[in-house]
Design a protein around this motif. Structure first.
Motif, PDB file in Angstrom:
ATOM      1  N   SER A 405      29.486 -58.609   5.097  1.00  0.00           N
ATOM      2  CA  SER A 405      28.267 -57.581   6.459  1.00  0.00           C
ATOM      3  C   SER A 405      27.392 -56.888   5.986  1.00  0.00           C
ATOM      4  N   GLU A 406      27.249 -55.992   7.044  1.00  0.00           N
ATOM      5  CA  GLU A 406      26.110 -55.473   7.866  1.00  0.00           C
ATOM      6  C   GLU A 406      24.950 -55.329   6.327  1.00  0.00           C
ATOM      7  N   GLU A 407      25.828 -53.944   6.416  1.00  0.00           N
ATOM      8  CA  GLU A 407      24.675 -53.081   5.525  1.00  0.00           C
ATOM      9  C   GLU A 407      24.947 -54.244   4.247  1.00  0.00           C
ATOM     10  N   ARG A 408      25.439 -55.080   3.567  1.00  0.00           N
ATOM     11  CA  ARG A 408      24.536 -55.976   2.648  1.00  0.00           C
ATOM     12  C   ARG A 408      23.872 -57.247   3.058  1.00  0.00           C
ATOM     13  N   ARG A 409      24.094 -57.337   4.047  1.00  0.00           N
ATOM     14  CA  ARG A 409      23.149 -58.497   4.452  1.00  0.00           C
ATOM     15  C   ARG A 409      21.214 -57.845   4.554  1.00  0.00           C
ATOM     16  N   LEU A 410      22.228 -56.579   5.181  1.00  0.00           N
ATOM     17  CA  LEU A 410      20.123 -55.693   5.306  1.00  0.00           C
ATOM     18  C   LEU A 410      20.107 -54.740   3.966  1.00  0.00           C
ATOM     19  N   ALA A 411      20.726 -54.751   2.848  1.00  0.00           N
ATOM     20  CA  ALA A 411      20.770 -54.498   2.138  1.00  0.00           C
ATOM     21  C   ALA A 411      19.653 -55.316   0.829  1.00  0.00           C
ATOM     22  N   LEU A 412      20.409 -56.424   0.899  1.00  0.00           N
ATOM     23  CA  LEU A 412      19.611 -57.513   0.473  1.00  0.00           C
ATOM     24  C   LEU A 412      18.657 -57.536   0.755  1.00  0.00           C
ATOM     25  N   GLY A 413      18.706 -58.567   1.958  1.00  0.00           N
ATOM     26  CA  GLY A 413      17.388 -58.333   2.624  1.00  0.00           C
ATOM     27  C   GLY A 413      15.902 -57.471   2.222  1.00  0.00           C
ATOM     28  N   LEU A 414      15.853 -56.299   2.914  1.00  0.00           N
ATOM     29  CA  LEU A 414      15.360 -55.585   2.817  1.00  0.00           C
ATOM     30  C   LEU A 414      14.881 -55.363   0.688  1.00  0.00           C
ATOM     31  N   ARG A 415      15.436 -55.541  -0.005  1.00  0.00           N
ATOM     32  CA  ARG A 415      15.360 -55.268  -1.121  1.00  0.00           C
ATOM     33  C   ARG A 415      14.296 -56.425  -1.582  1.00  0.00           C
ATOM     34  N   GLU A 416      14.716 -57.649  -1.346  1.00  0.00           N
ATOM     35  CA  GLU A 416      13.664 -59.248  -1.031  1.00  0.00           C
ATOM     36  C   GLU A 416      12.395 -58.711  -0.038  1.00  0.00           C
ATOM     37  N   VAL A 417      12.688 -58.940   0.738  1.00  0.00           N
ATOM     38  CA  VAL A 417      11.603 -58.066   1.003  1.00  0.00           C
ATOM     39  C   VAL A 417      10.393 -56.890   0.695  1.00  0.00           C
ATOM     40  N   ALA A 418      11.138 -56.180  -0.195  1.00  0.00           N
ATOM     41  CA  ALA A 418      10.171 -55.481  -0.930  1.00  0.00           C
ATOM     42  C   ALA A 418       9.520 -56.241  -2.109  1.00  0.00           C
ATOM     43  N   LEU A 419       9.927 -57.341  -2.577  1.00  0.00           N
ATOM     44  CA  LEU A 419       9.248 -58.273  -3.519  1.00  0.00           C
ATOM     45  C   LEU A 419       8.082 -59.251  -2.851  1.00  0.00           C
ATOM     46  N   SER A 420       7.800 -58.794  -1.407  1.00  0.00           N
ATOM     47  CA  SER A 420       6.858 -60.050  -0.221  1.00  0.00           C
ATOM     48  C   SER A 420       5.514 -60.338  -1.239  1.00  0.00           C
ATOM     49  N   PRO A 421       5.050 -61.491  -1.075  1.00  0.00           N
ATOM     50  CA  PRO A 421       3.700 -61.205  -1.493  1.00  0.00           C
ATOM     51  C   PRO A 421       3.304 -61.043  -0.245  1.00  0.00           C
ATOM     52  N   ASN A 422       3.849 -60.730   0.781  1.00  0.00           N
ATOM     53  CA  ASN A 422       3.161 -60.226   2.303  1.00  0.00           C
ATOM     54  C   ASN A 422       2.928 -58.300   1.995  1.00  0.00           C
ATOM     55  N   LYS A 423       1.883 -57.835   2.184  1.00  0.00           N
ATOM     56  CA  LYS A 423       1.471 -56.283   1.915  1.00  0.00           C
ATOM     57  C   LYS A 423       0.862 -55.890   3.136  1.00  0.00           C
ATOM     58  N   ALA A 424       1.233 -56.699   4.062  1.00  0.00           N
ATOM     59  CA  ALA A 424       1.586 -55.437   5.829  1.00  0.00           C
ATOM     60  C   ALA A 424       1.927 -54.924   6.194  1.00  0.00           C
ATOM     61  N   PRO A 425       2.169 -53.684   6.685  1.00  0.00           N
ATOM     62  CA  PRO A 425       2.293 -52.502   7.110  1.00  0.00           C
ATOM     63  C   PRO A 425       3.953 -53.268   7.822  1.00  0.00           C
ATOM     64  N   ALA A 426       5.279 -52.473   6.721  1.00  0.00           N
ATOM     65  CA  ALA A 426       6.270 -53.128   7.472  1.00  0.00           C
ATOM     66  C   ALA A 426       6.932 -52.008   8.284  1.00  0.00           C
ATOM     67  N   THR A 443      16.818 -49.172   0.242  1.00  0.00           N
ATOM     68  CA  THR A 443      15.796 -50.834  -0.089  1.00  0.00           C
ATOM     69  C   THR A 443      14.606 -50.485   1.013  1.00  0.00           C
ATOM     70  N   ALA A 444      15.303 -49.671   2.151  1.00  0.00           N
ATOM     71  CA  ALA A 444      13.721 -49.361   3.451  1.00  0.00           C
ATOM     72  C   ALA A 444      12.715 -48.722   2.826  1.00  0.00           C
ATOM     73  N   MET A 445      13.586 -47.497   1.874  1.00  0.00           N
ATOM     74  CA  MET A 445      12.730 -46.886   1.628  1.00  0.00           C
ATOM     75  C   MET A 445      11.640 -47.901  -0.286  1.00  0.00           C
ATOM     76  N   GLU A 446      12.691 -49.104   0.020  1.00  0.00           N
ATOM     77  CA  GLU A 446      11.617 -49.891  -1.291  1.00  0.00           C
ATOM     78  C   GLU A 446      10.402 -50.426  -0.810  1.00  0.00           C
ATOM     79  N   VAL A 447      10.231 -50.765   0.504  1.00  0.00           N
ATOM     80  CA  VAL A 447      10.242 -51.626   1.073  1.00  0.00           C
ATOM     81  C   VAL A 447       8.718 -50.897   1.501  1.00  0.00           C
ATOM     82  N   LEU A 448       9.063 -49.604   1.898  1.00  0.00           N
ATOM     83  CA  LEU A 448       7.971 -48.842   2.576  1.00  0.00           C
ATOM     84  C   LEU A 448       6.642 -48.475   1.542  1.00  0.00           C
TER      85      LEU A 448
END
Length: 712
Positions: A405-426, A443-448
């Motif tokens: 589902s879209e919900e699972r894909r987005l939650a998974l992706g955002l959580r992984e993006v939060a771990l990214s070495p890229n620290k530019a404003p998201a 998970t959006a809050m984890e990224v921000l």
């Protein structure tokens, strides 16, 4: 269980403590006084010492069973004020009492609010005296476990002495205890412990328990001097030992170990292959040019074929299609482990090649519906690993076909993006703060929190008023990290909800400390007397940070109307039905009646029907029971921990926690032994059939229903 009247209790205690009880000091021919045992259970669950009566029973009850049960209650209450009562039990003539006293000492050492050095010393000295003369093997093992938990220099010295002794069983247990100390406290705590005795225990002619104990210390010590021994144990007949050694290679191995680790990718036990895959990913992270670990990881494409077709997965003649699917699913764990660990940017071609293998139409045309679902989730896991490298949501937006589902894909992706070495404003993440799914907003809050934009604080502050306490708490935690003083008022308003919503305590306290500083101290002082143990723990930790001095909360008994599950009946078990097969669990109704009864009660209500296993970590645990599906949910109440002496071996059922006495509906099954969890999370059952189903679980697998059964 009937609660006795206070008048009846007083008479029972008077008779019992005066030495006139029917049962004698050691015969225990008749059942223990049921009224007294019921009251001990009552005090334990209320976290009460019964105005001193519980300690009196622990130190003076003539019936050793009552005395032992009282000590178990003290172990679960974890009040340092009972330390002397625990010490007294270490010297008792009955093994059952000494064993419970040693266990209680270990539970004090594991208290969520750490003991002081002086308190650890007060427990260590009498324990060392008792250990040197102990003749009961099981009591002795418990003493050795507790010495490792205390982790004092004197305790470590005794464990080293036992590790070098002639009794191989004792040596193995001492080595394991030291290894667990390293797992909990970091390799530095055993930096002065010699590894040669542990390496000697790993010899092929030693019993498996001794070999495992030796391997556990060698693996957790993380020293290069043990490399040769670790390489040799890849051939051990015990899968748990092979997995330990493969795991250690990711920390201390080098590129030259990649080829040998690669042989374990074809191990007959998928969880061993998963550890090899994870370690190869760690080695790849240290590559700077040509990278052998990445070349080896490309061979994981064979696992993709096995998931889809079942190749090289021998099954008994007559196996059902569901059994065949189950066997194939387990082969996906090495791929899942790789995706969870992640790869550096130069590893992108490996992730892409695995996704290409999953997308192969020839494989997909032959795969069952269940296999396609497994492949879809693995594809999204790999896609998320690619997005982590880049720090953007790209691949997860189109992964998994129509199986995720879209919900699972987005939650998974955002959580992984939060771990990214890229620290530019998201900037892109702010959009998802308004997503209808709470899981996506979290998970959006984890990224921000990691990559804030100029408008992040105000956007997140709007979520402080959410009726969903998980979302509101996450907003507070994020604002604490952003340290924007303009959001303090909103956090203070949320803090007013903590007394009635204890789960908010942790994130709100962190935010108040960050935003308000020492001005938060009065509120934290108030929380020190809250009935919920975890609120008090959080307040004590916050005050320790604010004042720079150790602060410990006081034990507070719970109100009598606090929710308590009905005890589970003796012989109770659960059958969890999934699309991959059934899992039958025998509950520890005797040692953990309320924890077991909690799951029984929820199962009878149909609570678990349709809930997923939201967390699967290969060679560690499969966790489910969360109605939210994001790891933050529960039944709306919490139960107290009932720590047992059951070790976390493979297939043990445990209660998930977020702090002291915070159990609810989330549970987990262990894929392999996890001794560092012993005594920290309630272990209250074991899988008696369907362990192959547990091995085959992937994140998102659904519990269709749970039935309560009676097992012989």
């Amino acid at each position: 269980m009937r609660r006795p009247s206070l008048r009846g209790l007083s008479l029972s205690l008077l008779v019992l403590v005066s030495g006139c009880a029917h049962t004698g000091r050691g015969s225990n021919a008749s059942p223990p006084d049921a009224e007294v045992m019921a009251r001990i259970q009552d005090w334990e669950d209320l976290r009460s010492l019964g105005d001193g009566q519980l300690v009196s029973l622990a130190t003076g009850a003539p019936d050793s069973r009552v005395r032992a049960r009282a000590l178990r209650a003290l172990a679960r209450i974890q009040d340092v004020a009972t330390l002397d009562a625990v010490v007294a039990g270490l010297r008792h003539e009955e093994p059952r009492v000494r064993g419970e006293a040693a266990f209680a000492a270990g539970e004090l050492a594991l208290s969520w609010e750490a003991l002081t050095d002086a308190e650890r010393a007060r427990l260590t000295a009498p324990l060392l005296e008792a250990e040197v003369v102990e003749r009961d093997a099981q009591v002795h093992f418990t003493q050795l476990d507790t010495l490792g938990r205390l982790a004092t220099p004197e305790a470590f010295a005794r464990l080293v002495e036992r590790m070098t002794g002639s009794d191989v069983d004792v040596a193995g247990r001492a080595s394991l205890s030291l290894g667990v100390a390293a797992r909990r406290g970091g390799a530095a705590v055993v930096k002065d412990v010699p590894l040669a005795p542990a390496q000697a225990l790993m010899a092929s002619d030693r019993p498996s328990a001794a070999r495992y104990g030796g391997a556990y210390l060698v693996a957790t010590a993380k020293r290069a001097e043990a490399l040769s021994t670790l390489r040799q144990c890849f051939a051990d007949e015990d899968a748990d030992i092979r997995a330990l050694c493969a795991k250690a290679m990711g920390d201390i191995g080098g590129p030259e170990d990649a080829v040998v680790l690669g042989t374990l990718l074809d191990d007959s036990v998928p969880r061993v292959a998963a550890e090899a895959s994870r370690s190869l990913a760690k080695l790849a992270a240290r590559c700077s040019g040509a990278c052998v670990p990445l070349e080896v990881l490309k061979t994981l494409s064979s696992q993709v074929k096995r998931v889809a077709e079942g190749q090289e997965t021998p099954l008994p003649v007559g196996s059902s299609p569901r059994e065949a699917t189950r066997a194939r699913s387990a082969e996906g764990h090495p791929i899942l482990a790789l995706a969870q660990q992640g790869l550096p940017a130069l590893g992108a071609p490996v992730l892409e090649s695995l996704r290409s293998a999953i997308a192969d139409p020839r494989l997909r045309s032959q795969a069952s519906k269940l296999a396609l679902a497994d492949l879809g989730w693995l594809d999204c896991r790999l896609a998320a690993a690619l997005d982590r490298q880049r720090g953007e949501l790209v691949e997860v937006l189109r992964c998994g076909g129509d199986t995720v589902s879209e919900e699972r894909r987005l939650a998974l992706g955002l959580r992984e993006v939060a771990l990214s070495p890229n620290k530019a404003p998201a900037v892109f993440a702010e959009t998802y703060l308004r997503h209808p799914s709470a899981r996506v907003r979290l998970t959006a809050m984890e990224v921000l929190a990691e990559r804030p934009t100029p408008g992040t604080a105000s956007a997140v502050a709007e979520l402080l008023g959410s009726e969903d306490p998980v979302v509101a708490g996450s907003a507070a935690a994020t604002l604490g990290r952003l340290k924007d003083p303009s959001t303090l008022k909103g956090v203070q308003v949320l803090a007013d909800r903590v007394p009635s919503e204890p789960d908010l305590a942790d994130p709100v306290a962190g935010a108040l400390v960050a935003l308000e500083g020492v001005s938060a101290e009065p509120r934290m002082r108030q929380w020190l007397t809250h009935p919920h143990a975890n609120v008090r723990r959080v307040a004590a930790a916050a005050l320790t940070e604010l004042t720079g001095k150790p602060v410990r909360s006081e034990r507070v008994a719970l109100p009598r109307d606090t929710f308590r599950p009905a005890p589970a009946p003796q012989g109770a078990g659960l059958v969890l039905r999934t699309d991959k097969g059934d899992i039958t669990v025998r509950l520890d109704a005797e040692d953990a009646p309320l924890t077991s009864g909690n799951l029984v009660g929820l199962a009878r209500k149909g609570y678990f029907n349709g809930i997923t296993f939201h967390r699967v970590v290969p060679d560690f645990v499969a966790q489910g029971g969360d109605p939210r599906g994001d790891g933050e949910g529960g039944p709306g109440y919490s139960i107290r921990c009932e720590m047992t002496r059951r070790p976390y071996q493979r297939g043990v059922l445990g209660m998930a926690l977020s702090g002291k006495d915070t159990g609810g509906s989330q549970f987990f099954f262990t894929h392999a032994p996890q001794p560092h969890l012993d005594g920290r999370y309630t272990a209250f059952g074991e899988v008696v059939s369907g362990m192959d189903v547990v091995d085959a679980l992937l994140e998102g697998d659904v519990i269709r229903d749970v039935s309560v059964v009676t097992l012989p």
